[in-house]
Design a protein around this motif. Structure first.
Motif, PDB file in Angstrom:
ATOM      1  N   MET A   1       0.836  -1.223   0.087  1.00 47.64           N
ATOM      2  CA  MET A   1       0.092   0.203  -0.081  1.00 47.64           C
ATOM      3  C   MET A   1       0.889   1.425  -0.190  1.00 47.64           C
ATOM      4  N   GLY A   2       1.930   1.176   0.159  1.00 48.07           N
ATOM      5  CA  GLY A   2       3.122   2.340   0.070  1.00 48.07           C
ATOM      6  C   GLY A   2       3.693   2.673   1.478  1.00 48.07           C
ATOM      7  N   ALA A   3       3.713   2.090   2.419  1.00 43.78           N
ATOM      8  CA  ALA A   3       4.301   2.251   3.512  1.00 43.78           C
ATOM      9  C   ALA A   3       6.153   2.222   3.212  1.00 43.78           C
ATOM     10  N   TYR A   4       6.698   3.112   4.144  1.00 44.92           N
ATOM     11  CA  TYR A   4       8.113   3.207   3.956  1.00 44.92           C
ATOM     12  C   TYR A   4       8.758   2.391   4.812  1.00 44.92           C
ATOM     13  N   GLY A   5       8.225   1.858   5.667  1.00 47.72           N
ATOM     14  CA  GLY A   5       8.793   0.815   6.805  1.00 47.72           C
ATOM     15  C   GLY A   5       7.791   0.339   7.705  1.00 47.72           C
ATOM     16  N   VAL A   6       8.090  -0.831   8.410  1.00 46.40           N
ATOM     17  CA  VAL A   6       7.013  -1.338   9.572  1.00 46.40           C
ATOM     18  C   VAL A   6       7.898  -1.120  10.787  1.00 46.40           C
ATOM     19  N   VAL A   7       7.265  -1.016  11.679  1.00 44.84           N
ATOM     20  CA  VAL A   7       7.717  -0.800  13.131  1.00 44.84           C
ATOM     21  C   VAL A   7       7.016  -2.117  13.977  1.00 44.84           C
ATOM     22  N   VAL A   8       8.159  -2.713  14.687  1.00 45.33           N
ATOM     23  CA  VAL A   8       7.671  -3.765  15.522  1.00 45.33           C
ATOM     24  C   VAL A   8       7.863  -3.067  17.001  1.00 45.33           C
ATOM     25  N   ASN A   9       6.920  -3.655  18.091  1.00 48.67           N
ATOM     26  CA  ASN A   9       7.202  -3.257  19.193  1.00 48.67           C
ATOM     27  C   ASN A   9       8.123  -4.040  19.957  1.00 48.67           C
ATOM     28  N   SER A  10       8.495  -3.634  21.125  1.00 54.45           N
ATOM     29  CA  SER A  10       9.471  -4.091  22.036  1.00 54.45           C
ATOM     30  C   SER A  10       9.652  -5.600  22.206  1.00 54.45           C
ATOM     31  N   PRO A  11       8.199  -6.052  22.540  1.00 54.55           N
ATOM     32  CA  PRO A  11       8.254  -7.507  22.905  1.00 54.55           C
ATOM     33  C   PRO A  11       8.437  -8.499  21.508  1.00 54.55           C
ATOM     34  N   MET A  12       8.614  -7.788  20.494  1.00 52.97           N
ATOM     35  CA  MET A  12       8.707  -8.961  19.130  1.00 52.97           C
ATOM     36  C   MET A  12       9.704  -9.514  19.279  1.00 52.97           C
ATOM     37  N   ASP A  13       9.834 -11.034  19.250  1.00 51.20           N
ATOM     38  CA  ASP A  13      11.113 -12.064  19.142  1.00 51.20           C
ATOM     39  C   ASP A  13      11.849 -11.668  17.988  1.00 51.20           C
ATOM     40  N   ASN A  14      13.041 -12.125  18.081  1.00 52.28           N
ATOM     41  CA  ASN A  14      14.179 -11.883  17.270  1.00 52.28           C
ATOM     42  C   ASN A  14      13.752 -12.768  15.768  1.00 52.28           C
ATOM     43  N   ASP A  15      13.074 -13.773  16.187  1.00 55.14           N
ATOM     44  CA  ASP A  15      12.790 -14.819  15.023  1.00 55.14           C
ATOM     45  C   ASP A  15      11.540 -14.320  13.945  1.00 55.14           C
ATOM     46  N   MET A  16      10.700 -13.664  14.624  1.00 52.28           N
ATOM     47  CA  MET A  16       9.844 -12.931  13.744  1.00 52.28           C
ATOM     48  C   MET A  16      10.371 -11.645  12.961  1.00 52.28           C
TER      49      MET A  16
END
Length: 243
Positions: free
Chosen positions: A120-135
């Motif tokens: 849709m045109g986003a320049y980047g995605v932001v993941v919150n702190s609890p997101m594990d490294n595998d994801m």
């Protein structure tokens, strides 16, 4: 037929101030939400060819449409929804970085939302702190846009997030933000891109930049606050008119 006059380059007047910036204003859009000038002392991060120093931390489309910020950080305390992402992208005239989960939202749902956001045109995605490294690793594998990993404490696995594929670190540590930035710089070195929260004030923005942030998120006043101020002016004008 009129004679065409050509001015030679050596006849052009010299600019006394080569850094002077001409400004064009509008009578209907003169009350923009202006990012504090101190934010432009940051080095910025060049993302997909666009150099970004200031990011607006809001999902309010009215504020987004009426701000001079160079980008939008669209992260909110609910599960990510494509309808919200689409609404913000359709309104914003500048790059948008969208939240895709990390707390309650993860797994295949996050992957699907992130890929749709890119399309849709986003320049980047932001993941919150609890997101594990595998994801983070899986997101990096399927996306062409950068994964931005949020860090909220100096106990976060900053190095692990970067090794997993986070291409930018987003530091949001409240009053400890500057301390965390310095800690991250010790781990990542002077050149790794860091976005950090500057809050609503010049002092905290400057402190964030001095600590080592490349780009800064600015927290603007809400629409309710802005409208309250305007209504006070209207009331005073009406009272003076009736006296």
């Amino acid at each position: 037929m009129k004679e065409l006059k050509v001015t030679c380059p050596n006849q052009l007047p010299e600019f006394k101030n080569p850094k002077f910036v001409p400004e064009i204003t509008s009578s209907l859009k003169k009350e923009l939400v202006m990012v504090p000038e101190s934010i432009y002392r940051a080095s910025g991060i060049k993302i997909l060819g666009t150099r970004i120093k200031s990011l607006l931390f809001t999902t309010d489309v009215a504020v987004i449409k009426n701000s001079n910020a160079q980008a939008v950080m669209a992260v909110y305390p609910f599960t990510p929804q494509l309808s919200i992402i689409q609404a913000i992208l359709s309104v914003s005239a500048v790059p948008v970085f969208v939240g895709v989960g990390g707390g309650l939202t993860t797994g295949i749902r996050t992957l699907n939302i992130a890929l749709q956001a890119e399309l849709m045109g986003a320049y980047g995605v932001v993941v919150n702190s609890p997101m594990d490294n595998d994801m983070i690793r899986k997101l990096d594998d399927i996306l062409d846009i950068p994964v931005i990993a949020t860090v909220v404490t100096d106990k976060d696995d900053i190095e692990g997030k970067v090794k997993a594929g986070a291409r930018i670190i987003n530091i949001s540590g409240g009053k400890n933000t500057s301390k965390i930035i310095k800690h991250a710089r010790e781990i990542l070195g002077p050149e790794f891109p860091i976005i950090a929260t500057g809050g609503p004030k010049e002092e905290t923005i400057q402190e964030t930049i001095e600590a080592g942030a490349n780009s800064v998120t600015y927290t603007p006043p809400s629409s309710a606050d802005l409208f309250r101020n305007k209504m006070e002016i209207y009331r005073k004008n009406m009272e003076n008119k009736n006296e």
